[in-house]
Design a protein around this motif. Structure first.
Motif, short mmCIF file in Angstrom:
data_model
loop_
_atom_site.label_atom_id
_atom_site.label_comp_id
_atom_site.label_asym_id
_atom_site.label_seq_id
_atom_site.Cartn_x
_atom_site.Cartn_y
_atom_site.Cartn_z
N ALA A 1 14.88 -7.01 16.93
CA ALA A 1 16.33 -6.75 17.61
C ALA A 1 16.53 -8.17 18.56
CB ALA A 1 16.19 -5.69 18.59
N ASP A 2 17.68 -8.93 18.42
CA ASP A 2 17.99 -9.97 19.02
C ASP A 2 16.82 -10.98 18.73
OD1 ASP A 2 19.98 -8.95 20.36
OD2 ASP A 2 18.99 -7.79 21.95
N GLY A 3 16.48 -10.98 17.58
CA GLY A 3 15.51 -12.19 17.31
C GLY A 3 14.02 -11.89 17.67
N ALA A 4 13.60 -10.81 18.14
CA ALA A 4 12.40 -10.73 18.66
C ALA A 4 11.76 -9.20 18.13
CB ALA A 4 12.01 -10.73 20.26
N VAL A 5 10.41 -8.95 17.93
CA VAL A 5 9.97 -8.05 17.64
C VAL A 5 9.94 -6.72 18.63
CG1 VAL A 5 7.77 -6.65 16.38
CG2 VAL A 5 8.60 -8.87 15.81
N ALA A 6 10.93 -5.78 18.45
CA ALA A 6 11.06 -4.69 19.59
C ALA A 6 9.77 -3.68 19.31
CB ALA A 6 12.32 -3.96 19.41
N THR A 7 9.59 -3.43 18.13
CA THR A 7 8.42 -2.35 17.98
C THR A 7 7.98 -2.47 16.44
OG1 THR A 7 7.90 -0.06 18.07
CG2 THR A 7 9.79 -0.32 17.20
N ARG A 8 6.89 -1.74 16.23
CA ARG A 8 6.41 -1.83 14.85
C ARG A 8 6.26 -0.13 14.47
NH1 ARG A 8 4.03 -6.28 17.00
NH2 ARG A 8 4.00 -8.17 15.66
N VAL A 9 6.47 -0.11 13.01
CA VAL A 9 6.40 1.51 12.73
C VAL A 9 5.54 1.40 11.49
CG1 VAL A 9 7.95 3.35 11.78
CG2 VAL A 9 8.77 1.81 13.37
N THR A 10 4.48 2.33 11.44
CA THR A 10 3.77 2.47 10.28
C THR A 10 4.26 3.29 9.27
OG1 THR A 10 1.81 2.01 11.94
CG2 THR A 10 1.45 3.12 9.42
N VAL A 11 4.38 3.00 8.22
CA VAL A 11 4.77 3.78 6.95
C VAL A 11 3.71 4.12 6.09
CG1 VAL A 11 6.74 4.16 5.29
CG2 VAL A 11 7.22 3.02 7.46
N SER A 12 3.74 5.46 5.63
CA SER A 12 2.73 5.78 4.54
C SER A 12 3.56 5.69 3.34
CB SER A 12 2.24 7.10 4.89
OG SER A 12 1.19 7.52 3.76
N ALA A 13 2.77 5.10 2.33
CA ALA A 13 3.44 4.92 0.97
C ALA A 13 2.42 5.16 -0.19
CB ALA A 13 4.00 3.38 1.06
N THR A 14 2.94 5.81 -1.21
CA THR A 14 2.40 5.82 -2.39
C THR A 14 2.81 4.87 -3.52
OG1 THR A 14 1.65 8.24 -1.94
CG2 THR A 14 1.50 7.64 -4.31
N LEU A 15 2.10 4.11 -4.02
CA LEU A 15 2.48 3.14 -5.11
C LEU A 15 1.89 3.51 -6.34
CD1 LEU A 15 1.82 -0.05 -2.89
CD2 LEU A 15 4.23 1.14 -2.98
N GLU A 16 2.72 3.22 -7.31
CA GLU A 16 2.19 3.36 -8.62
C GLU A 16 1.68 2.08 -9.37
OE1 GLU A 16 0.98 5.32 -12.01
OE2 GLU A 16 2.02 6.34 -9.91
N VAL A 17 0.45 2.09 -9.40
CA VAL A 17 -0.04 0.73 -10.16
C VAL A 17 -0.02 1.02 -11.65
CG1 VAL A 17 -2.18 -0.73 -10.37
CG2 VAL A 17 -1.72 0.53 -8.13
N GLY A 18 0.67 0.00 -12.42
CA GLY A 18 1.07 0.11 -13.69
C GLY A 18 -0.05 -0.54 -14.69
N GLY A 19 -0.23 -0.40 -15.96
CA GLY A 19 -1.32 -0.95 -16.64
C GLY A 19 -1.60 -2.50 -16.62
N ALA A 20 -0.20 -3.17 -16.61
CA ALA A 20 -0.50 -4.69 -16.55
C ALA A 20 -1.25 -5.02 -15.30
CB ALA A 20 1.04 -5.43 -16.64
N ALA A 21 -0.67 -4.33 -14.29
CA ALA A 21 -1.41 -4.64 -12.95
C ALA A 21 -2.61 -4.39 -12.77
CB ALA A 21 -0.27 -4.03 -11.53
N ALA A 22 -3.12 -3.27 -13.24
CA ALA A 22 -4.68 -3.16 -13.26
C ALA A 22 -5.50 -3.83 -13.74
CB ALA A 22 -4.96 -1.73 -13.85
N ARG A 23 -5.01 -5.05 -14.68
CA ARG A 23 -5.89 -5.90 -15.19
C ARG A 23 -6.09 -7.01 -14.35
NH1 ARG A 23 -2.58 -4.09 -19.50
NH2 ARG A 23 -1.31 -5.94 -19.49
N PRO A 24 -7.32 -7.94 -14.71
CA PRO A 24 -7.14 -9.02 -13.90
C PRO A 24 -6.55 -10.23 -14.26
CG PRO A 24 -9.29 -8.87 -15.15
CD PRO A 24 -8.34 -7.68 -15.49
#
Length: 105
Positions: free
Chosen positions: A21-44
């Protein structure tokens, strides 16, 4: 955010989102997320035995040589590579799936 696992499927993590807000960090919110890792991302990015160009930057010269990865490696990671011509093992940071910069000859 932590590095996702190297296997396909769901990946649970927490993401911290800054509220600005107004160019400064007013607060931080922690969000829980579930991401789907695909086959291509699972390879090195480069698997053991993968071919790369190894580069050494010395002052005004840039030297390149063909090499092979001695283990799985992702972009940004430092791993061990063998120089084809000499058989010498060097540690290098993987800059792209086909390019690594030598950090210790």
């Amino acid at each position: 955010m932590p590095k996702p696992p190297k296997h396909a499927g769901p990946f649970r993590t927490a993401i911290v989102v800054p509220i600005v807000a107004d160019g400064a960090v007013a607060t931080r919110v922690t969000v829980s997320a579930t991401l789907e890792v695909g086959g291509a991302a699972a390879r090195p990015d480069v698997g053991r035995g993968g071919r790369v160009t190894l580069v050494i930057d010395r002052r005004s010269a840039r030297i390149g040589a063909a090499g092979v990865a001695l283990g799985d490696c992702d972009v940004g990671d430092v791993g061990e590579f063998r120089v084809d011509k000499t058989g010498r093992v060097v540690r290098a940071r993987l800059d792209a799936p086909d390019l690594a910069s030598v950090v210790s000859p």
